[in-house]
Design a protein around this motif. Structure first.
Motif, mmCIF file in Angstrom:
data_model
loop_
_atom_site.group_PDB
_atom_site.id
_atom_site.type_symbol
_atom_site.label_atom_id
_atom_site.label_comp_id
_atom_site.label_asym_id
_atom_site.label_seq_id
_atom_site.Cartn_x
_atom_site.Cartn_y
_atom_site.Cartn_z
ATOM 1 N N CYS A 32 53.967 -13.701 -28.374
ATOM 2 C CA CYS A 32 53.230 -12.529 -27.353
ATOM 3 C C CYS A 32 52.240 -13.860 -27.378
ATOM 4 C CB CYS A 32 53.064 -11.304 -28.698
ATOM 5 S SG CYS A 32 52.073 -10.315 -27.641
ATOM 6 N N VAL A 33 51.657 -13.491 -26.009
ATOM 7 C CA VAL A 33 50.098 -14.049 -25.578
ATOM 8 C C VAL A 33 49.233 -13.284 -24.975
ATOM 9 C CG1 VAL A 33 49.501 -15.767 -23.982
ATOM 10 C CG2 VAL A 33 51.582 -16.358 -24.789
ATOM 11 N N ALA A 34 48.091 -13.204 -24.651
ATOM 12 C CA ALA A 34 47.066 -12.104 -24.088
ATOM 13 C C ALA A 34 46.070 -12.482 -23.717
ATOM 14 C CB ALA A 34 46.441 -10.932 -25.731
ATOM 15 N N VAL A 35 45.766 -12.810 -22.658
ATOM 16 C CA VAL A 35 45.032 -13.270 -21.904
ATOM 17 C C VAL A 35 43.212 -12.362 -21.985
ATOM 18 C CG1 VAL A 35 43.690 -14.745 -20.368
ATOM 19 C CG2 VAL A 35 45.873 -14.683 -21.198
ATOM 20 N N VAL A 36 41.825 -12.527 -22.370
ATOM 21 C CA VAL A 36 41.073 -11.217 -21.685
ATOM 22 C C VAL A 36 39.907 -12.109 -20.744
ATOM 23 C CG1 VAL A 36 41.651 -10.508 -24.092
ATOM 24 C CG2 VAL A 36 39.733 -11.781 -23.920
ATOM 25 N N ASP A 37 39.432 -11.139 -20.088
ATOM 26 C CA ASP A 37 38.340 -12.106 -19.152
ATOM 27 C C ASP A 37 37.272 -12.125 -19.665
ATOM 28 O OD1 ASP A 37 37.037 -9.022 -19.986
ATOM 29 O OD2 ASP A 37 37.024 -8.402 -18.132
ATOM 30 N N SER A 38 35.854 -12.819 -19.822
ATOM 31 C CA SER A 38 34.928 -12.480 -20.200
ATOM 32 C C SER A 38 33.918 -11.130 -21.143
ATOM 33 C CB SER A 38 33.708 -13.401 -19.703
ATOM 34 O OG SER A 38 33.543 -12.297 -18.794
ATOM 35 N N ASN A 39 34.447 -10.679 -21.161
ATOM 36 C CA ASN A 39 33.984 -8.939 -21.659
ATOM 37 C C ASN A 39 35.175 -7.812 -22.648
ATOM 38 O OD1 ASN A 39 31.754 -8.280 -20.368
ATOM 39 N ND2 ASN A 39 32.716 -7.563 -18.437
ATOM 40 N N GLY A 40 36.431 -9.088 -22.701
ATOM 41 C CA GLY A 40 36.943 -8.971 -23.709
ATOM 42 C C GLY A 40 38.050 -8.164 -23.313
ATOM 43 N N PHE A 41 38.095 -7.845 -22.344
ATOM 44 C CA PHE A 41 38.995 -7.075 -21.598
ATOM 45 C C PHE A 41 39.888 -7.858 -20.890
ATOM 46 C CE2 PHE A 41 35.183 -4.569 -20.808
ATOM 47 C CZ PHE A 41 35.815 -3.399 -21.478
ATOM 48 N N VAL A 42 41.620 -7.068 -21.356
ATOM 49 C CA VAL A 42 42.589 -7.042 -21.204
ATOM 50 C C VAL A 42 43.173 -8.141 -19.169
ATOM 51 C CG1 VAL A 42 46.211 -7.334 -21.263
ATOM 52 C CG2 VAL A 42 43.809 -6.504 -22.907
ATOM 53 N N THR A 43 43.638 -8.656 -19.171
ATOM 54 C CA THR A 43 43.590 -9.289 -18.078
ATOM 55 C C THR A 43 45.770 -9.892 -17.887
ATOM 56 O OG1 THR A 43 43.308 -11.395 -18.362
ATOM 57 C CG2 THR A 43 41.721 -10.326 -17.204
ATOM 58 N N ALA A 44 45.610 -10.228 -18.902
ATOM 59 C CA ALA A 44 47.805 -10.615 -18.805
ATOM 60 C C ALA A 44 47.860 -10.174 -20.294
ATOM 61 C CB ALA A 44 47.771 -11.642 -18.512
ATOM 62 N N LEU A 45 49.273 -10.248 -20.582
ATOM 63 C CA LEU A 45 49.912 -9.785 -22.121
ATOM 64 C C LEU A 45 51.437 -10.127 -21.728
ATOM 65 C CD1 LEU A 45 49.585 -9.174 -24.503
ATOM 66 C CD2 LEU A 45 49.237 -6.184 -24.229
ATOM 67 N N ARG A 46 51.884 -10.770 -22.505
ATOM 68 C CA ARG A 46 53.079 -10.894 -22.108
ATOM 69 C C ARG A 46 53.531 -10.799 -23.918
ATOM 70 N NH1 ARG A 46 58.072 -14.747 -20.112
ATOM 71 N NH2 ARG A 46 59.406 -14.275 -20.434
ATOM 72 N N ARG A 47 54.616 -9.870 -24.036
ATOM 73 C CA ARG A 47 55.405 -10.145 -25.464
ATOM 74 C C ARG A 47 56.699 -10.280 -25.537
ATOM 75 N NH1 ARG A 47 58.435 -6.864 -28.382
ATOM 76 N NH2 ARG A 47 58.272 -5.468 -26.661
ATOM 77 N N MET A 48 58.095 -11.588 -26.194
ATOM 78 C CA MET A 48 59.027 -12.207 -25.564
ATOM 79 C C MET A 48 59.764 -10.715 -26.604
ATOM 80 S SD MET A 48 58.244 -15.929 -26.251
ATOM 81 C CE MET A 48 59.988 -16.755 -25.591
ATOM 82 N N ASP A 49 60.386 -10.787 -25.673
ATOM 83 C CA ASP A 49 61.670 -10.171 -26.966
ATOM 84 C C ASP A 49 62.356 -10.504 -28.171
ATOM 85 O OD1 ASP A 49 62.692 -9.030 -24.424
ATOM 86 O OD2 ASP A 49 64.005 -10.419 -24.218
ATOM 87 N N ALA A 50 61.972 -9.613 -29.118
ATOM 88 C CA ALA A 50 62.427 -9.769 -30.403
ATOM 89 C C ALA A 50 61.330 -10.137 -31.140
ATOM 90 C CB ALA A 50 63.722 -10.722 -30.064
ATOM 91 N N VAL A 51 60.123 -10.166 -30.747
ATOM 92 C CA VAL A 51 58.915 -10.268 -31.018
ATOM 93 C C VAL A 51 58.333 -9.019 -31.765
ATOM 94 C CG1 VAL A 51 55.736 -10.762 -30.966
ATOM 95 C CG2 VAL A 51 58.269 -12.134 -29.705
ATOM 96 N N PRO A 52 57.788 -8.312 -33.366
ATOM 97 C CA PRO A 52 57.617 -8.072 -33.999
ATOM 98 C C PRO A 52 56.293 -6.835 -33.086
ATOM 99 C CG PRO A 52 57.899 -8.758 -35.272
ATOM 100 C CD PRO A 52 57.668 -9.876 -34.259
ATOM 101 N N HIS A 53 56.489 -5.605 -32.578
ATOM 102 C CA HIS A 53 55.502 -4.994 -32.149
ATOM 103 C C HIS A 53 53.613 -5.660 -32.653
ATOM 104 C CE1 HIS A 53 57.725 -3.015 -29.363
ATOM 105 N NE2 HIS A 53 57.936 -2.906 -30.232
#
Length: 144
Positions: A32-53
């Protein structure tokens, strides 16, 4: 005095996510990959199939920690591990995570966001995050 703040765009955030996913695909890891802005707010997120929540929260917290501390999560671990009182205090702070895989994103000397990768072994999470940052032309340390 005018102060200008630079932020990572959603378009570049998505490119970082895809770059990390591409890097992980070569090793067969699901992440799973998350990108946040300089304030810590999510700008992009992707969890591949079969990755635990739960891994989604780990990736988000790694990115949040990296942007708030302006250090990699691995470097933050070194700092927290240096003192019992710091280790105790860490347990009282929500969202701060010391597992490797979180990198701040710098454009020159300006922090523009952070990336968090989780789901593989710690060293692989770091490797995939670093590959994405390099491909994006950013760094995880300020360049003065």
């Amino acid at each position: 005095m005018l102060i200008e703040k630079q932020e990572i765009s959603s378009q570049h955030s998505l490119k970082l996510v895809e770059s990390a996913i591409k890097a992980s695909a070569a090793s067969g890891c699901k992440i799973c990959v998350a990108v946040v802005d300089s304030n810590g707010f999510v700008t992009a997120l992707r969890r591949m199939d079969a990755v635990p929540h739960a891994v989604t929260d780990f990736a988000l917290d790694k990115a949040y920690t990296a942007v708030m501390t302006r250090k990699t999560t691995a470097a933050f671990f070194g700092r927290m591990d240096s003192s019992p009182s710091l280790r105790m205090g860490l347990g009282n702070r929500p969202r701060l995570l010391v597992w490797g895989g979180g990198l701040p994103l710098f454009f020159g000397d300006k922090i523009v966001g952070a990336i968090g990768v989780s789901g593989a072994q710690e060293q692989e999470d770091i490797q995939f995050a670093e590959a994405a940052v390099v491909e994006a032309g950013l760094t995880w340390e300020a360049v003065l």
